[in-house]
Design a protein around this motif. Structure first.
Motif, PDB file in Angstrom:
ATOM      1  N   VAL A  34       0.618  -1.194  -0.173  1.00 18.55           N
ATOM      2  CA  VAL A  34       0.242   0.045   0.148  1.00 18.55           C
ATOM      3  C   VAL A  34       0.897   1.153   0.080  1.00 18.55           C
ATOM      4  O   VAL A  34       1.576   1.420   1.124  1.00 18.55           O
ATOM      5  CB  VAL A  34      -0.978   0.125   1.383  1.00 18.55           C
ATOM      6  N   ARG A  35       0.788   2.084  -1.049  1.00 19.53           N
ATOM      7  CA  ARG A  35       1.489   3.310  -1.027  1.00 19.53           C
ATOM      8  C   ARG A  35       0.614   4.547  -0.876  1.00 19.53           C
ATOM      9  O   ARG A  35      -0.262   4.665  -1.455  1.00 19.53           O
ATOM     10  CB  ARG A  35       2.240   3.555  -2.691  1.00 19.53           C
ATOM     11  N   GLU A  36       1.171   5.317  -0.065  1.00 19.77           N
ATOM     12  CA  GLU A  36       0.562   6.776   0.108  1.00 19.77           C
ATOM     13  C   GLU A  36      -1.001   6.569   0.652  1.00 19.77           C
ATOM     14  O   GLU A  36      -1.812   7.331   0.296  1.00 19.77           O
ATOM     15  CB  GLU A  36       0.828   7.661  -0.927  1.00 19.77           C
ATOM     16  N   ALA A  37      -1.343   5.747   1.564  1.00 21.48           N
ATOM     17  CA  ALA A  37      -2.592   5.511   2.066  1.00 21.48           C
ATOM     18  C   ALA A  37      -2.895   6.717   3.077  1.00 21.48           C
ATOM     19  O   ALA A  37      -2.155   7.064   3.988  1.00 21.48           O
ATOM     20  CB  ALA A  37      -2.579   4.383   2.901  1.00 21.48           C
ATOM     21  N   ARG A  38      -3.909   7.235   2.980  1.00 24.37           N
ATOM     22  CA  ARG A  38      -4.363   8.141   3.959  1.00 24.37           C
ATOM     23  C   ARG A  38      -5.407   8.049   4.907  1.00 24.37           C
ATOM     24  O   ARG A  38      -5.567   8.404   6.142  1.00 24.37           O
ATOM     25  CB  ARG A  38      -5.025   9.565   3.127  1.00 24.37           C
ATOM     26  N   ARG A  39      -6.091   6.780   4.633  1.00 25.84           N
ATOM     27  CA  ARG A  39      -6.862   6.132   5.603  1.00 25.84           C
ATOM     28  C   ARG A  39      -6.822   4.453   5.460  1.00 25.84           C
ATOM     29  O   ARG A  39      -6.490   3.926   4.437  1.00 25.84           O
ATOM     30  CB  ARG A  39      -8.394   6.471   5.003  1.00 25.84           C
ATOM     31  N   TRP A  40      -6.883   3.920   6.686  1.00 27.38           N
ATOM     32  CA  TRP A  40      -7.037   2.536   6.824  1.00 27.38           C
ATOM     33  C   TRP A  40      -8.359   2.218   7.396  1.00 27.38           C
ATOM     34  O   TRP A  40      -8.935   3.094   8.495  1.00 27.38           O
ATOM     35  CB  TRP A  40      -5.862   2.020   7.754  1.00 27.38           C
ATOM     36  N   VAL A  41      -9.055   1.098   7.057  1.00 29.95           N
ATOM     37  CA  VAL A  41     -10.174   0.841   7.712  1.00 29.95           C
ATOM     38  C   VAL A  41     -10.115  -0.552   8.015  1.00 29.95           C
ATOM     39  O   VAL A  41      -9.787  -1.680   7.114  1.00 29.95           O
ATOM     40  CB  VAL A  41     -11.537   1.005   6.799  1.00 29.95           C
ATOM     41  N   LEU A  42     -10.298  -1.008   9.232  1.00 23.47           N
ATOM     42  CA  LEU A  42     -10.151  -2.456   9.664  1.00 23.47           C
ATOM     43  C   LEU A  42     -11.432  -2.737  10.167  1.00 23.47           C
ATOM     44  O   LEU A  42     -12.172  -2.366  11.020  1.00 23.47           O
ATOM     45  CB  LEU A  42      -9.262  -2.486  11.049  1.00 23.47           C
ATOM     46  N   VAL A  43     -11.976  -3.813   9.301  1.00 24.89           N
ATOM     47  CA  VAL A  43     -13.215  -4.604   9.585  1.00 24.89           C
ATOM     48  C   VAL A  43     -13.162  -5.676  10.508  1.00 24.89           C
ATOM     49  O   VAL A  43     -12.498  -6.613  10.189  1.00 24.89           O
ATOM     50  CB  VAL A  43     -13.931  -4.818   8.341  1.00 24.89           C
ATOM     51  N   SER A  44     -13.869  -5.699  11.669  1.00 28.37           N
ATOM     52  CA  SER A  44     -13.746  -6.762  12.485  1.00 28.37           C
ATOM     53  C   SER A  44     -14.509  -7.926  11.787  1.00 28.37           C
ATOM     54  O   SER A  44     -14.999  -7.887  10.943  1.00 28.37           O
ATOM     55  CB  SER A  44     -14.723  -6.463  13.771  1.00 28.37           C
ATOM     56  N   GLY A  45     -14.152  -9.061  12.541  1.00 32.59           N
ATOM     57  CA  GLY A  45     -14.712 -10.213  11.815  1.00 32.59           C
ATOM     58  C   GLY A  45     -16.173 -10.475  11.826  1.00 32.59           C
ATOM     59  O   GLY A  45     -16.790 -10.185  12.575  1.00 32.59           O
ATOM     60  N   GLN A  46     -16.569 -10.691  10.663  1.00 29.12           N
ATOM     61  CA  GLN A  46     -18.048 -10.642  10.145  1.00 29.12           C
ATOM     62  C   GLN A  46     -18.491 -11.866  10.240  1.00 29.12           C
ATOM     63  O   GLN A  46     -18.052 -12.769   9.461  1.00 29.12           O
ATOM     64  CB  GLN A  46     -18.182  -9.950   8.682  1.00 29.12           C
TER      65      GLN A  46
END
Length: 130
Positions: free
Chosen positions: A25-37
């Motif tokens: 991942v290059r130059e990410a401004r946001r990360w979203v971590l999705v809990s176990g679904q």
């Protein structure tokens, strides 16, 4: 949007299914971590059919991503927990459809003894970057 480069480096065994061995991942401004679904419907029910469980997990993943203005193209890593090997094919078919036309994300799939809710055979968590 962040630049995401998926690769299967030379000298490594090819992926066993449709996923990438690495995700840069290059130059990410946001990360979203999705809990176990889990495949639990809004009314608390869980489908008995493994395909229906996989469909519900995919719907939850899509909803979680959309809540943050993201889509499957932003996913860089999936971790999947299955309680039975019989869940592999239904899950993998839906996962492959989710990422059709996209580079497949990095992925780990584990067979476990059980999940928090014993009615469930599939749990999936995701990491997305934007």
């Amino acid at each position: 949007m962040a630049e995401i480069v998926f690769a299967n480096p030379p000298g490594m065994a090819r992926p066993a299914a449709r996923y990438s061995l690495t995700a840069e991942v290059r130059e990410a401004r946001r990360w979203v971590l999705v809990s176990g679904q889990l495949p639990i419907a809004a009314d608390g029910s869980v489908p008995a059919d493994l395909g229906a469980q996989a469909d519900l997990v995919i719907a939850h993943l899509r909803a979680a991503l959309a809540h943050h203005g993201l889509d499957p193209g932003h996913v860089v890593k999936l971790t999947t927990y299955l309680t039975t090997r019989e869940a592999r094919l239904p899950w993998q078919q839906r996962r492959d459809a989710l990422f059709a036309g996209l580079p497949p994300p990095a992925s780990t799939q584990v067979i476990v003894a059980g999940l928090a809710d014993p009615r469930c055979a599939i749990e999936v968590e995701a990491i997305a970057a934007a």
